[in-house]
Design a protein around this motif. Structure first.
Motif, PDB file in Angstrom:
ATOM      1  N   ARG A  86       0.859  -1.176   0.000  1.00 21.85           N
ATOM      2  CA  ARG A  86       0.000   0.000   0.000  1.00 21.85           C
ATOM      3  C   ARG A  86       0.898   1.230   0.000  1.00 21.85           C
ATOM      4  NH1 ARG A  86       0.273  -2.557   4.735  1.00 21.85           N
ATOM      5  NH2 ARG A  86       0.759  -1.401   6.614  1.00 21.85           N
ATOM      6  N   PRO A  87       0.359   2.369  -0.372  1.00 22.81           N
ATOM      7  CA  PRO A  87       1.174   3.585  -0.406  1.00 22.81           C
ATOM      8  C   PRO A  87       1.805   3.878   0.962  1.00 22.81           C
ATOM      9  CG  PRO A  87      -0.903   3.953  -1.514  1.00 22.81           C
ATOM     10  CD  PRO A  87      -1.007   2.606  -0.849  1.00 22.81           C
ATOM     11  N   GLY A  88       2.956   4.510   0.919  1.00 13.59           N
ATOM     12  CA  GLY A  88       3.627   4.927   2.150  1.00 13.59           C
ATOM     13  C   GLY A  88       4.704   3.980   2.640  1.00 13.59           C
ATOM     14  N   LYS A  89       5.032   2.953   1.860  1.00 12.27           N
ATOM     15  CA  LYS A  89       6.061   1.998   2.300  1.00 12.27           C
ATOM     16  C   LYS A  89       7.382   2.694   2.610  1.00 12.27           C
ATOM     17  CE  LYS A  89       5.781  -0.985  -1.109  1.00 12.27           C
ATOM     18  NZ  LYS A  89       5.829  -2.162  -1.990  1.00 12.27           N
ATOM     19  N   PHE A 141       9.958  10.026  -2.416  1.00 14.18           N
ATOM     20  CA  PHE A 141       8.743  10.202  -1.622  1.00 14.18           C
ATOM     21  C   PHE A 141       7.548  10.558  -2.497  1.00 14.18           C
ATOM     22  CE2 PHE A 141      11.712  10.714   2.010  1.00 14.18           C
ATOM     23  CZ  PHE A 141      11.215   9.673   2.773  1.00 14.18           C
ATOM     24  N   ASP A 142       7.772  11.307  -3.563  1.00 15.96           N
ATOM     25  CA  ASP A 142       6.671  11.620  -4.484  1.00 15.96           C
ATOM     26  C   ASP A 142       6.101  10.346  -5.106  1.00 15.96           C
ATOM     27  OD1 ASP A 142       6.900  14.316  -3.964  1.00 15.96           O
ATOM     28  OD2 ASP A 142       7.925  14.799  -5.852  1.00 15.96           O
ATOM     29  N   ALA A 143       6.962   9.363  -5.332  1.00 13.58           N
ATOM     30  CA  ALA A 143       6.531   8.098  -5.933  1.00 13.58           C
ATOM     31  C   ALA A 143       5.945   7.135  -4.903  1.00 13.58           C
ATOM     32  CB  ALA A 143       7.710   7.434  -6.641  1.00 13.58           C
ATOM     33  N   ASP A 144       5.972   7.516  -3.634  1.00 10.96           N
ATOM     34  CA  ASP A 144       5.535   6.635  -2.546  1.00 10.96           C
ATOM     35  C   ASP A 144       4.019   6.535  -2.425  1.00 10.96           C
ATOM     36  OD1 ASP A 144       6.299   4.865  -0.478  1.00 10.96           O
ATOM     37  OD2 ASP A 144       6.196   6.456   1.031  1.00 10.96           O
ATOM     38  N   GLY A 145       3.287   7.442  -3.045  1.00 10.25           N
ATOM     39  CA  GLY A 145       1.840   7.314  -3.118  1.00 10.25           C
ATOM     40  C   GLY A 145       1.026   7.992  -2.047  1.00 10.25           C
ATOM     41  N   SER A 151       3.248  13.511   3.851  1.00  8.78           N
ATOM     42  CA  SER A 151       4.563  12.870   3.826  1.00  8.78           C
ATOM     43  C   SER A 151       5.637  13.813   4.363  1.00  8.78           C
ATOM     44  CB  SER A 151       4.900  12.426   2.399  1.00  8.78           C
ATOM     45  OG  SER A 151       6.167  11.845   2.338  1.00  8.78           O
ATOM     46  N   LEU A 152       5.633  15.042   3.915  1.00  4.80           N
ATOM     47  CA  LEU A 152       6.626  16.022   4.352  1.00  4.80           C
ATOM     48  C   LEU A 152       6.535  16.264   5.856  1.00  4.80           C
ATOM     49  CD1 LEU A 152       8.841  17.980   3.379  1.00  4.80           C
ATOM     50  CD2 LEU A 152       7.051  19.701   3.122  1.00  4.80           C
ATOM     51  N   THR A 153       5.313  16.391   6.364  1.00  5.50           N
ATOM     52  CA  THR A 153       5.118  16.628   7.796  1.00  5.50           C
ATOM     53  C   THR A 153       5.650  15.459   8.616  1.00  5.50           C
ATOM     54  OG1 THR A 153       3.178  17.986   7.316  1.00  5.50           O
ATOM     55  CG2 THR A 153       3.378  17.105   9.564  1.00  5.50           C
ATOM     56  N   ILE A 154       5.352  14.251   8.194  1.00  6.96           N
ATOM     57  CA  ILE A 154       5.813  13.058   8.916  1.00  6.96           C
ATOM     58  C   ILE A 154       7.332  12.947   8.834  1.00  6.96           C
ATOM     59  CG2 ILE A 154       5.748  10.524   8.941  1.00  6.96           C
ATOM     60  CD1 ILE A 154       2.771  10.830   7.992  1.00  6.96           C
ATOM     61  N   ARG A 155       7.894  13.226   7.671  1.00 12.24           N
ATOM     62  CA  ARG A 155       9.354  13.166   7.518  1.00 12.24           C
ATOM     63  C   ARG A 155      10.043  14.134   8.471  1.00 12.24           C
ATOM     64  NH1 ARG A 155       9.314  14.420   1.546  1.00 12.24           N
ATOM     65  NH2 ARG A 155      11.285  15.430   2.033  1.00 12.24           N
ATOM     66  N   TYR A 156       9.566  15.359   8.515  1.00  7.71           N
ATOM     67  CA  TYR A 156      10.207  16.333   9.399  1.00  7.71           C
ATOM     68  C   TYR A 156       9.986  16.005  10.869  1.00  7.71           C
ATOM     69  CZ  TYR A 156      11.999  19.254   5.715  1.00  7.71           C
ATOM     70  OH  TYR A 156      12.722  19.714   4.650  1.00  7.71           O
ATOM     71  N   ALA A 157       8.867  15.410  11.199  1.00  6.07           N
ATOM     72  CA  ALA A 157       8.661  14.965  12.578  1.00  6.07           C
ATOM     73  C   ALA A 157       9.654  13.858  12.923  1.00  6.07           C
ATOM     74  CB  ALA A 157       7.231  14.486  12.768  1.00  6.07           C
ATOM     75  N   LEU A 185       0.230   7.500  11.173  1.00  2.00           N
ATOM     76  CA  LEU A 185      -0.052   8.624  10.269  1.00  2.00           C
ATOM     77  C   LEU A 185       0.451   8.362   8.852  1.00  2.00           C
ATOM     78  CD1 LEU A 185       0.858  11.582  12.649  1.00  2.00           C
ATOM     79  CD2 LEU A 185      -1.448  10.911  11.889  1.00  2.00           C
ATOM     80  N   ALA A 186       1.451   7.477   8.715  1.00  2.00           N
ATOM     81  CA  ALA A 186       2.029   7.175   7.405  1.00  2.00           C
ATOM     82  C   ALA A 186       1.237   6.130   6.632  1.00  2.00           C
ATOM     83  CB  ALA A 186       3.468   6.718   7.568  1.00  2.00           C
ATOM     84  N   GLU A 187       0.091   5.731   7.162  1.00  2.00           N
ATOM     85  CA  GLU A 187      -0.791   4.797   6.466  1.00  2.00           C
ATOM     86  C   GLU A 187      -1.725   5.585   5.546  1.00  2.00           C
ATOM     87  OE1 GLU A 187      -0.773   1.562   6.350  1.00  2.00           O
ATOM     88  OE2 GLU A 187       0.676   1.201   7.937  1.00  2.00           O
ATOM     89  N   PRO A 188      -2.049   5.022   4.392  1.00  2.00           N
ATOM     90  CA  PRO A 188      -2.983   5.735   3.512  1.00  2.00           C
ATOM     91  C   PRO A 188      -4.359   5.822   4.167  1.00  2.00           C
ATOM     92  CG  PRO A 188      -2.507   3.531   2.670  1.00  2.00           C
ATOM     93  CD  PRO A 188      -1.630   3.741   3.874  1.00  2.00           C
ATOM     94  N   GLU A 189      -5.080   6.880   3.831  1.00  2.00           N
ATOM     95  CA  GLU A 189      -6.417   7.074   4.424  1.00  2.00           C
ATOM     96  C   GLU A 189      -7.432   6.175   3.782  1.00  2.00           C
ATOM     97  OE1 GLU A 189      -7.305  11.223   4.274  1.00  2.00           O
ATOM     98  OE2 GLU A 189      -5.677  11.691   5.589  1.00  2.00           O
TER      99      GLU A 189
END
Length: 189
Positions: A86-89, A141-145, A151-157, A185-189
């Motif tokens: 799923r996206p976000g791997k 990360f753009d290709a991560d889905g 994604s940016l918020t989680i990465r910086y956290a 939070l990194a799981e797709p909605e």
């Protein structure tokens, strides 16, 4: 009989790698004021051998940053769970890698005494390398889905957590709960 060119290439690569490893460790341990002679001694080579492989301090610093960058890339990808179809791997692998308190690649990049801060060069070649590395991560990360803002918020956290590991500002319990929440939070909605 093995080719001497192949053996010579392996020896050059081994020497170059030894210099980069020694330089990274020496700078990380002793700071940016370390001399090339100190780095050569730590690598077990002469200063002439060091400058044979790296014509300038900036060339050595660029090689150090490339090495550290690749180690972080590898550490993140080693923590990607391929069964997560799923996206976000990649993002979840990033969170796992950055919140692993025992990951030396993370310490070299995100610790308050990180090599990036120690080197801190404004040399165009190093700045160019850093821009290219940042772009590689953006594209991955753009290709991560996942939504790019999420994604940016989680990465910086995760990067903030990584920078706080080993300091009084982040307990082991806080790290565990923050890591778990970021993975949710990194799981797709």
């Amino acid at each position: 009989m093995p080719s001497t060119e192949t053996a010579a290439t392996r020896d050059r690569e081994r020497t170059r790698k030894a210099i980069v490893e020694a330089a990274s460790q020496t700078l990380f341990t002793h700071g940016g004021g370390v001399s090339l002679a100190d780095i050569a001694a730590a690598a077990g080579v002469s200063k002439g051998a060091l400058t044979h492989h790296f014509a300038s301090r900036n060339a050595l610093e660029e090689a150090i940053l490339a090495d550290v960058s690749q180690k972080l890339w590898d550490a993140v990808h080693a923590r990607v769970d391929l069964s997560e179809n799923r996206p976000g791997k990649l993002l979840r692998g990033y969170v796992r890698a950055l919140t692993d308190a025992d990951n030396p690649a993370v310490r070299q990049v995100f610790a308050p005494t990180s090599l990036l801060l120690i080197i801190g060069s404004t040399e165009p070649a190093i700045q160019g390398f850093l821009r290219a590395d940042a772009q590689r991560w953006r594209e991955a990360f753009d290709a991560d889905g996942l939504d790019p803002a999420t994604s940016l918020t989680i990465r910086y956290a995760a990067e903030g957590l990584a920078g706080s590991i080993g300091t009084p500002y982040l307990t082991a319990s806080e790290l565990r709960t923050s890591r778990a929440r970021l993975l949710e939070l990194a799981e797709p909605e």
